[in-house]
Design a protein around this motif. Structure first.
Motif, short mmCIF file in Angstrom:
data_model
loop_
_atom_site.label_atom_id
_atom_site.label_comp_id
_atom_site.label_asym_id
_atom_site.label_seq_id
_atom_site.Cartn_x
_atom_site.Cartn_y
_atom_site.Cartn_z
N GLY A 168 8.12 12.53 6.99
CA GLY A 168 8.00 12.13 5.58
C GLY A 168 8.20 10.64 5.40
O GLY A 168 7.49 9.82 5.99
N THR A 169 9.19 10.26 4.60
CA THR A 169 9.47 8.84 4.33
C THR A 169 10.25 8.17 5.45
O THR A 169 10.56 6.98 5.36
CB THR A 169 10.25 8.68 3.02
OG1 THR A 169 11.53 9.35 3.16
CG2 THR A 169 9.50 9.28 1.85
N GLY A 170 10.58 8.93 6.50
CA GLY A 170 11.37 8.36 7.60
C GLY A 170 12.86 8.32 7.32
O GLY A 170 13.60 7.58 7.96
N ASP A 188 -0.65 9.20 4.70
CA ASP A 188 -0.03 8.47 3.59
C ASP A 188 1.48 8.40 3.77
O ASP A 188 2.10 7.36 3.55
CB ASP A 188 -0.38 9.13 2.25
CG ASP A 188 -1.83 8.89 1.85
OD1 ASP A 188 -2.34 7.79 2.12
OD2 ASP A 188 -2.44 9.79 1.27
N MET A 189 2.09 9.52 4.15
CA MET A 189 3.54 9.52 4.36
C MET A 189 3.93 8.65 5.55
O MET A 189 4.98 8.00 5.54
CB MET A 189 4.04 10.95 4.57
CG MET A 189 3.94 11.83 3.35
SD MET A 189 4.70 11.12 1.86
CE MET A 189 6.40 10.93 2.38
N LEU A 190 3.09 8.61 6.57
CA LEU A 190 3.37 7.74 7.71
C LEU A 190 3.35 6.28 7.28
O LEU A 190 4.15 5.47 7.79
CB LEU A 190 2.35 7.98 8.82
CG LEU A 190 2.46 9.32 9.56
CD1 LEU A 190 1.30 9.49 10.53
CD2 LEU A 190 3.78 9.43 10.30
N SER A 191 2.48 5.94 6.35
CA SER A 191 2.46 4.56 5.84
C SER A 191 3.76 4.23 5.13
O SER A 191 4.31 3.13 5.28
CB SER A 191 1.29 4.38 4.86
OG SER A 191 0.05 4.55 5.52
N VAL A 192 4.27 5.20 4.35
CA VAL A 192 5.55 5.00 3.67
C VAL A 192 6.67 4.85 4.70
O VAL A 192 7.53 3.96 4.59
CB VAL A 192 5.84 6.18 2.72
CG1 VAL A 192 7.25 6.06 2.14
CG2 VAL A 192 4.82 6.23 1.60
N SER A 216 9.49 4.74 16.01
CA SER A 216 8.08 4.65 15.63
C SER A 216 7.66 5.98 15.03
O SER A 216 8.34 6.99 15.19
CB SER A 216 7.20 4.31 16.84
OG SER A 216 7.28 5.35 17.82
N VAL A 217 6.54 5.98 14.31
CA VAL A 217 6.03 7.21 13.71
C VAL A 217 4.62 7.47 14.20
O VAL A 217 3.87 6.54 14.48
CB VAL A 217 6.08 7.15 12.17
CG1 VAL A 217 7.52 7.11 11.69
CG2 VAL A 217 5.31 5.95 11.61
N ARG A 218 4.27 8.74 14.31
CA ARG A 218 2.97 9.15 14.84
C ARG A 218 2.36 10.24 13.99
O ARG A 218 3.06 11.05 13.39
CB ARG A 218 3.13 9.71 16.27
CG ARG A 218 3.98 8.85 17.21
CD ARG A 218 3.21 7.71 17.79
NE ARG A 218 4.05 6.88 18.65
CZ ARG A 218 4.26 7.09 19.94
NH1 ARG A 218 3.73 8.16 20.52
NH2 ARG A 218 5.00 6.26 20.64
N ARG A 236 0.83 -1.21 0.00
CA ARG A 236 0.00 0.00 0.00
C ARG A 236 0.87 1.26 0.00
O ARG A 236 0.58 2.23 -0.70
CB ARG A 236 -0.93 0.00 1.21
CG ARG A 236 -2.03 -1.06 1.15
CD ARG A 236 -3.10 -0.81 2.20
NE ARG A 236 -2.56 -0.91 3.55
CZ ARG A 236 -2.55 -2.03 4.27
NH1 ARG A 236 -3.05 -3.15 3.75
NH2 ARG A 236 -2.07 -2.05 5.50
N ALA A 237 1.92 1.23 0.80
CA ALA A 237 2.81 2.39 0.87
C ALA A 237 3.52 2.61 -0.46
O ALA A 237 3.67 3.75 -0.92
CB ALA A 237 3.84 2.19 1.99
#
Length: 334
Positions: free
Chosen positions: A162-164, A185-189, A203-205, A115-116
């Protein structure tokens, strides 16, 4: 770290239930939703939610909201979390139940990555166009790593992750990290990238970087990478970053130097056309941060965009005779 006897017994009782142990094993490998856990364990959502509630009450897992979704992960700090990690390390690597859970977790992460990637592919051409305009990623990476130094970082916060990319780049340096972004969407990436890299300590939030749901004075490095030019009031983001810095903590800003590419406003939603040394320095001064260094990284092309890195420090642990900030020009050969 140690636990009182009553607390120790309570934690052992909580962890000792098979489903809860399996949940902890899964959450030790990244952030997951109730839906993810239900799919992996093949149990009902109310049952999974009840077990998660008990684990949270014993402060063994963290819960955070992202829109309609709630994410869970194993706590990184605290005596209870330390005990859980010790117990998880004693589980047999070839246990059939845990192996099956791991296989299903891998399938969930593959779906997440697909999905990402679909979102990334839809926007890749736009991002590639922007990257071609300014200094190379390799040059920025080299300068950033040099400024950060090799000393261990206890806690990192990346604003507008963003993309981490920052979370991946600095992974060898920090003990724990959080990336925040306003785009789900960017968190999914970013999650997919962290999964692919096997980075479990970050982790991302979902959060507004102008109003962070985080306690003050909790991070010793905060990064803001290519975010400020999208904001109407970038100085507010800098002030919010300063609020959550520990005494003596550092703030690193990476953004564009002043330029005249007006089309970036319309085509790529840039609000600001870069930032001068003086502007960032003034903002930092007003919120009580000491500017250590400013580095300009020239683009590969003559008509490209210069990237600037500012490194500042919380004054509360600085000596009065700290030398003035130095401006360094790092030029890339074409």
């Amino acid at each position: 770290m140690s636990l009182p006897l009553d607390t120790l017994v309570d934690v052992l009782k909580t962890v000792g239930e098979p489903t809860r142990f399996r949940l902890l094993a899964l959450l030790s490998r990244g952030d997951l939703t109730v839906t993810d856990l239900t799919e992996i364990l093949g149990q009902s959502q109310p049952r999974i939610s009840r077990h998660l509630k008990l684990l949270a009450e014993d402060a063994l897992i963290d819960r955070y909201q992202e829109g309609a979704w709630a994410y869970f992960r194993l706590q990184q700090d605290g005596a209870g979390a330390t005990l859980v990690r010790t117990l998880l390390s004693t589980a047999a690597a070839d246990d059939p139940v845990l192996l099956r859970d791991g296989e299903r977790l891998s399938a969930v992460k593959r779906q997440r990555a697909e999905r990402a990637q679909a979102y990334f592919s839809r926007n890749a051409s736009e991002w590639d166009e922007l990257r071609r305009l300014h200094a190379s990623d390799a040059a920025v990476e080299q300068a950033l790593l040099k400024l950060v130094g090799t000393a261990p970082i206890d806690s990192l916060l990346d604003l507008g992750t963003g993309t981490g990319w920052i979370l991946q780049l600095l992974a060898p340096r920090y003990r724990r990290a959080i990336g925040v972004d306003a785009s789900r969407d960017m968190l999914s990436v970013a999650r997919a990238n962290l999964d692919k890299a096997g980075i479990l300590k970050a982790s991302v939030r979902h959060a507004d970087i102008l109003n962070l749901p985080l306690e003050g004075q909790d991070f010793d490095l905060v990064t803001i990478h290519q975010v400020l030019h999208f904001l109407d009031q970038p100085e507010l983001a800098i002030a919010e970053a300063a609020r959550i810095l520990r005494p003596g903590g550092r703030l690193m800003i990476v953004d564009l130097a002043p330029h005249k590419m007006e089309h970036l406003r319309e085509d790529h939603a840039h609000v600001r056309l870069g930032f001068s040394h003086e502007m960032i320095s003034d903002w930092l001064e007003k919120i009580g941060l000491e500017l250590d260094k400013t580095i300009d990284i020239a683009p590969d092309k003559d008509d490209g965009l210069t990237v600037t890195i500012w490194l500042a420090r919380d004054r509360r642990m600085l000596m009065a005779d700290t030398p003035p900030a130095a401006a360094i020009s790092v030029l890339q050969e074409g």
